[in-house]
Motif scaffolding. Sequence first.
Motif, short mmCIF file in Angstrom:
data_model
loop_
_atom_site.label_atom_id
_atom_site.label_comp_id
_atom_site.label_asym_id
_atom_site.label_seq_id
_atom_site.Cartn_x
_atom_site.Cartn_y
_atom_site.Cartn_z
N GLN A 41 0.84 -1.18 0.00
CA GLN A 41 0.00 0.00 0.00
C GLN A 41 0.89 1.24 0.00
OE1 GLN A 41 -2.64 0.48 3.44
NE2 GLN A 41 -4.20 1.33 2.06
N LEU A 47 -4.78 -0.69 -1.76
CA LEU A 47 -4.10 -1.98 -1.63
C LEU A 47 -3.75 -2.55 -2.99
CD1 LEU A 47 -6.49 -3.50 1.05
CD2 LEU A 47 -4.23 -2.51 1.47
N PHE A 96 2.39 -5.69 3.43
CA PHE A 96 1.68 -6.60 4.32
C PHE A 96 1.85 -8.04 3.82
CE2 PHE A 96 -0.84 -3.51 6.63
CZ PHE A 96 -1.09 -2.49 5.72
N TRP A 110 -3.83 -10.97 8.51
CA TRP A 110 -2.87 -10.01 7.97
C TRP A 110 -1.79 -9.72 9.00
CZ3 TRP A 110 -3.79 -6.82 3.37
CH2 TRP A 110 -4.97 -7.14 2.69
N GLY A 111 -0.59 -9.47 8.52
CA GLY A 111 0.44 -8.94 9.39
C GLY A 111 0.19 -7.47 9.67
N GLN A 112 0.97 -6.89 10.54
CA GLN A 112 0.78 -5.49 10.91
C GLN A 112 1.30 -4.54 9.84
OE1 GLN A 112 3.05 -5.29 14.56
NE2 GLN A 112 4.91 -4.63 13.50
N GLY A 113 2.10 -5.06 8.92
CA GLY A 113 2.63 -4.22 7.85
C GLY A 113 3.97 -3.62 8.24
N TYR B 35 -13.07 -5.44 3.08
CA TYR B 35 -12.13 -5.18 4.17
C TYR B 35 -12.32 -3.74 4.67
CZ TYR B 35 -10.12 -9.31 2.12
OH TYR B 35 -9.97 -10.57 1.63
N GLN B 37 -10.34 -0.73 6.72
CA GLN B 37 -9.01 -0.32 7.14
C GLN B 37 -9.07 1.07 7.77
OE1 GLN B 37 -5.94 0.42 4.16
NE2 GLN B 37 -4.37 -0.42 5.51
N GLN B 41 -3.59 1.07 10.42
CA GLN B 41 -3.87 -0.32 10.79
C GLN B 41 -3.90 -1.22 9.57
OE1 GLN B 41 -7.33 -0.71 13.33
NE2 GLN B 41 -6.78 1.09 14.55
N SER B 42 -3.82 -2.50 9.82
CA SER B 42 -3.96 -3.48 8.75
C SER B 42 -5.43 -3.60 8.38
CB SER B 42 -3.44 -4.85 9.21
OG SER B 42 -2.12 -4.76 9.67
N PRO B 43 -5.70 -4.03 7.15
CA PRO B 43 -7.11 -4.28 6.76
C PRO B 43 -7.70 -5.40 7.61
CG PRO B 43 -5.71 -4.09 4.83
CD PRO B 43 -4.79 -4.17 6.01
#
Lengths: 120, 107
Positions: A41, A47, A96, A110-113, B35, B37, B41-43
């Motif tokens: 992103q 995304l 991510f 999902w990971g935290q990015g 999703y 978001q 933060q993450s989606p």
Amino acid sequence: QLQLQESGPGLVKPSETLSLTCNVSGGSISSTSHYWGWIRQPPGKGLEWIGSVYYGGSTYFRPSLKSRVTISVDTSKNLFSLSLKSVTAADTAVYFCARLNIASRFLDYWGQGTLVTVSS
Amino acid sequence: SYELTQPPSVSVSPGQTATITCSGDKLGNKLASWYQQKPGQSPVLVIYEDKRRPSGIPERLSGANSGNTATLTISGTQVVDEADYYCQAWDSSPAVVFGGGTRLTVV
């Protein structure tokens, strides 16, 4: 509870290779029901799917990135990795990792990015 | 390549119904997901298989998918629902496709 955690350098120089790892805990990466994917992103933008890998090693990539991307999986360490070569400022983004449900086609964990900046 | 189109922004008053659309060729023949978001933060998955809610997602969020359009509806919208929302489907490759995202403002 499944957890994904990205790791890797936060700063990469132009023309070099971006390398990230996603550590998976709380579950096995050797699942026949899931792919494992990378999504990015850019700042202030939407995304963008980069690619996915199956535990057996099969990979799928975004066509526009295919020539520069490698995604690999290490089942012994329960992790998968992203390599993006010849980066430019346009590759600056939060990256991510995520788990993809194959049958129902959604991304449930999902990971935290991690922010990767491409700059000299 | 397959594309999903969303409106850039939707604005709604608290307590009203917000509708976010996602358009794609024969999208109704694919499984759509949504999703949420929030900044930094993450989606978070809020709708999968067109209309199913994961555990913990409020009932006021609902989904539908038919023809060329998938829809996320938020009934009785609350300030906590203010976020960016992305639709998603899979192409035949299989390639994951995201819509461009819709910023929901609750004012």
